[in-house]
Write a protein that holds these residues in place. Sequence first.
Motif, mmCIF file in Angstrom:
data_model
loop_
_atom_site.group_PDB
_atom_site.id
_atom_site.type_symbol
_atom_site.label_atom_id
_atom_site.label_comp_id
_atom_site.label_asym_id
_atom_site.label_seq_id
_atom_site.Cartn_x
_atom_site.Cartn_y
_atom_site.Cartn_z
ATOM 1 N N GLY A 164 142.036 54.358 105.812
ATOM 2 C CA GLY A 164 142.574 54.665 104.488
ATOM 3 C C GLY A 164 142.377 53.591 103.429
ATOM 4 O O GLY A 164 143.076 53.585 102.423
ATOM 5 N N CYS A 188 137.055 61.133 104.743
ATOM 6 C CA CYS A 188 138.287 61.876 104.422
ATOM 7 C C CYS A 188 138.082 62.683 103.145
ATOM 8 O O CYS A 188 139.025 62.982 102.433
ATOM 9 C CB CYS A 188 139.458 60.913 104.270
ATOM 10 S SG CYS A 188 139.240 59.769 102.902
ATOM 11 N N CYS A 211 138.214 54.400 108.404
ATOM 12 C CA CYS A 211 138.612 53.069 107.926
ATOM 13 C C CYS A 211 140.116 52.926 107.814
ATOM 14 O O CYS A 211 140.610 51.899 107.349
ATOM 15 C CB CYS A 211 137.928 52.748 106.596
ATOM 16 S SG CYS A 211 138.663 53.604 105.182
ATOM 17 N N CYS A 262 139.534 53.166 101.714
ATOM 18 C CA CYS A 262 138.525 53.594 100.753
ATOM 19 C C CYS A 262 137.138 53.031 101.053
ATOM 20 O O CYS A 262 136.352 52.773 100.155
ATOM 21 C CB CYS A 262 138.943 53.174 99.343
ATOM 22 S SG CYS A 262 138.574 54.398 98.107
ATOM 23 N N GLY A 302 138.941 59.774 108.957
ATOM 24 C CA GLY A 302 139.737 58.627 108.507
ATOM 25 C C GLY A 302 139.353 57.327 109.195
ATOM 26 O O GLY A 302 140.211 56.520 109.541
ATOM 27 N N CYS A 307 135.079 54.401 103.839
ATOM 28 C CA CYS A 307 134.259 55.179 104.765
ATOM 29 C C CYS A 307 133.910 56.594 104.298
ATOM 30 O O CYS A 307 132.955 57.180 104.784
ATOM 31 C CB CYS A 307 134.939 55.257 106.132
ATOM 32 S SG CYS A 307 136.375 56.332 106.149
ATOM 33 N N ALA A 308 134.699 57.157 103.413
ATOM 34 C CA ALA A 308 134.484 58.525 102.913
ATOM 35 C C ALA A 308 134.517 59.593 104.009
ATOM 36 O O ALA A 308 133.980 60.681 103.819
ATOM 37 C CB ALA A 308 133.184 58.628 102.108
ATOM 38 N N CYS A 366 142.632 59.916 101.660
ATOM 39 C CA CYS A 366 143.454 58.752 102.020
ATOM 40 C C CYS A 366 144.094 58.167 100.770
ATOM 41 O O CYS A 366 145.033 57.380 100.851
ATOM 42 C CB CYS A 366 142.641 57.680 102.751
ATOM 43 S SG CYS A 366 141.353 56.892 101.772
HETATM 44 S S1 FES Z 1 139.852 57.104 105.295
HETATM 45 FE FE1 FES Z 1 138.163 55.839 104.842
HETATM 46 S S2 FES Z 1 137.804 56.298 102.769
HETATM 47 FE FE2 FES Z 1 139.520 57.538 103.204
#
Ligand code: FES
Lengths: 102, 387
Positions: free
Chosen positions: A41, A48, A39, A43, A37, A45-46, A85
């Motif tokens: 949440g 998660c 970033c 969207c 997680g 960084c991927a 996230c």
């Molecule tokens: S926490 Fe970064 S994309 Fe889901």
Amino acid sequence: MAKITFITSDNEKITLEGTTGSVMALAVENNIKGIDGDCGGVCSCATCHVHVTPENMAKTGEASEIEMDMLELDDNTDEYSRLCCQLEISDAIDGVVLKVAK
Amino acid sequence: MEKSKLTDPFEKARLETGLGEMNDQNDPVTMLLRHKDVRKSAHNYKTFQSGATPGRIVIPSEVDIRDTRQIPFEVDPPEHKDYRAIIEPWFRRPLQAEYEKKLTAIITSIVEHALTKESIEVVTEFSLPLQSNALTLLINSDASEAETWISWGTHVFRSEGEALDGDKATVLYDYIENQIEEAINSPSENLFTKLVNSEFQGRKLTKEEIKGIMVLTFAGGRDTVINAVTNSIAYFSEHPESLQRIQKEPEIIGNAVEELIRYFSPLTQMGRVVTEDTYVCEHAAKANSRVSLCWASANRDEKVFENPNEIILDRKINPHVGFGFSHHNCLGATHARQIMRILLKTLSNKIQSIDILDYKENIEDLDQFKRKVGYDSIHVKFNPKTI
Ligand code: FES
Ligand code: HEM
Ligand code: HEM
């Protein structure tokens, strides 16, 4: 209240309970291996990435367009992939089983 | 609201062709300006490589001033992955409670010091000490090392008025070589010692490799963090209501940090060398030419971000590429995010308002585009919270 089960890459099965917030936040709080997680949440960084088990797909729905664009460039993405996230905890996803991608 | 604004010089070109052109030391660069192209090309390391001649993917090119390969930055998969695996766990230490506590102490003392001054120059008296002191935690060195790093000034690699200065860079290389020797002779708990004891594909890292990793740790995290911190101070001075909001709703801090990184994009672009004839935006890109991934333009792409030129502190969906994307995404991002999160929290608790006294903008000259990345200097006065 929703029960959410994570299966990690070394096949450990962990069931957690949550009421609000995102599934990613719940996983990070409980140190689920493979969900970082980074970033927070938004969207970007991927870190998660999960695979929803096929029979649970109806509960979570499919990835949004922005999520798909992100997943498309991540490793081992398939039609069951989601960025968790973007999954809000609610009664609607009670009992869902998620395989951690990393 | 003009002083803290970072405009988007790429808009027209991004919409029209998706490309920009820059001639850098007779090694021209085709800049990719669209979010989708930037992400795709960052992902496609086979066609757009990082492991070219050392210094060539950096813009302005550093081919003439160094031979040391920066690791993992100038290495492609699969080796890239093995190098990264050595250092990745170390670069996640900023998430540990003890680290966070020490970083909070550093930032609190810098903010409190700033409050005692009638006027403070943010770049050299606030952001640079903050960056250097914070880096002692990342490297796990003695706190006193920060003094040395601060004495190098903001531009370790360049003298006044000169874009690149090889002599100046030797200060950093000499320092790193000495530290490696010291780690060999009297091991400690710091990153140098950790690297001396690390293995890559079943053998010890060479001194040259250690140097390549450490120089990157110093260089990559310096201007970027300084710009992020300085730009944040400028932003909050024109938006005291945002400080108040963060104090009332600390739960938005994570989102706010991502949004500030998107908007500031402290690293404008990074290059790649094209390995085979290909096309970018219907434009031919020849083998052995250079392209750049323009993070700053991608982060204002109107096809991805609503109101891209506004800072929306609690922006929920924010697929920015401020920390890069895919294989080479920023290794220092955990550290940088912690710095920014703690800075926002501390400012919101202690600062009522900030007055800008005077400032000089730092404008990058990218030939076709001029981009403000931050400030050469900015004097401000911090005013304490009274209630
Ligand atoms: S926490 Fe970064 S994309 Fe889901
Ligand atoms: C706000 C601050 C920062 C920003 C905006 C930033 C931005 C970036 C970007 C965009 C990249 C991708 C480069 C590429 O794809 O070629 C990158 C890579 C990198 N950054 Fe950062 N950075 C920041 C802070 C730091 C810090 C503090 C460090 C370390 C001390 C650091 C170390 C690195 C390293 C080692 C890489 C290369 C990773 C790899 O090749 O695998 N950065 N950074
Ligand atoms: C040995 C490695 C490096 C060297 C020698 C180096 C050198 C330089 C030089 C000479 C400048 C000034 C350019 C100019 O004003 O024209 C500069 C600026 C900058 N560098 Fe690096 N760099 C290195 C690595 C990196 C890395 C890895 C990153 C990010 C991941 C980075 C981020 C930046 C940024 C954001 C600036 C602009 C700062 C500003 O001018 O305000 N650098 N660097």
